[in-house]
Scaffold this active site. Sequence first.
Site: not given
Length: 351
Positions: A308, A247, A174
Amino acid sequence: MIAESLFSLMPSGEPVHNYTFIDEHGQSAVVSEYGCSILEINVKDKDGKINDVVLGYDSLDEYINDTRNFGVTVGRYANRIKNGKFTLNGVTYRLQKNDGNNTLHGGFNGFSKKLFASEVHDDYVLFTLKSPNLDEGFPGNFTLKVKVSFSNGILKMQYEYSCDHDTPASITNHCYFNLNGHGKGSILNHRVKINAEKYCRADGELIASAPTVSVKDTPFDFRNEHKIADALFSYSPEIINTGGGIDHCYEISGHDKPSAAVTGDVTGIRLEVCSDMPALQFYTGNMIGHAKGKDGVAYNNFDGFALECQQFPNAVNEPLFPSPIIKAGQTAKYFIEYRFSLSHGDVTLHE
């Protein structure tokens, strides 16, 4: 070259070591036993100046108390698991709910909060973590090995994991990047490409929805390189509902090219992220808030981005996604490479 140093002591008194990798060009990366975390990546910009392009902290205590997951390895399951539970082989497992009613990145004390063992080899360091049965609610005794190397501007993390019980698993790093240098302000003018035709819509709790849908005619279409700001300033309801940023999880369109590529607008530093994992979460730092970072600098929303590489979020509860289950005794192997270079014009990820 790899140099070992003492970072600090855990509250329990255990020593925590950091490893500095120095490549052929005087660039370096620092990785810690705590959370198998990337603390620094120092690479050259278009003027030959070294820039640390990773957000992070100065002290171990700050990493222990961190809630933003700066640079850490996350697991046993990256991203969100809806309602903090899943059923496997007829048994329902209840996890730690650390994100409202959901489980995020493995729970309150996931792999990001663990001290890894380390073993130094000639050109890599092997980090190992053993996660016991029902750690944060996940079944089985789980072993993770992370082989870390850094050469010619490429930081490579090779993951190998196994368990003595069927279990869901999704391991990633991350790291938050700012290719103009950490603490150098917003990443909104960074230019991004993502090798994805489809992405996952996200609900109000940021749970990825299935099936994946086309990125075409949405602000999530990064098949052609453009600024992060172009997407954010679209004022799409999906953007607004995720804190004014992105996101979201993307379905990677094959692994014959980088999963994503980003270029810093000031430094010209280019990052290519390569992996053999099926999905990629793109996060534009919408919820960094206000944090005191390394060297006393302040970090705010949109001062760093994360890419990620992972299994699909909540796939253990969503049969339309590929299964994230590893069987008892099975060994899974994946890798992530962060490749740093200088931008030399447009490189097409999608044709």
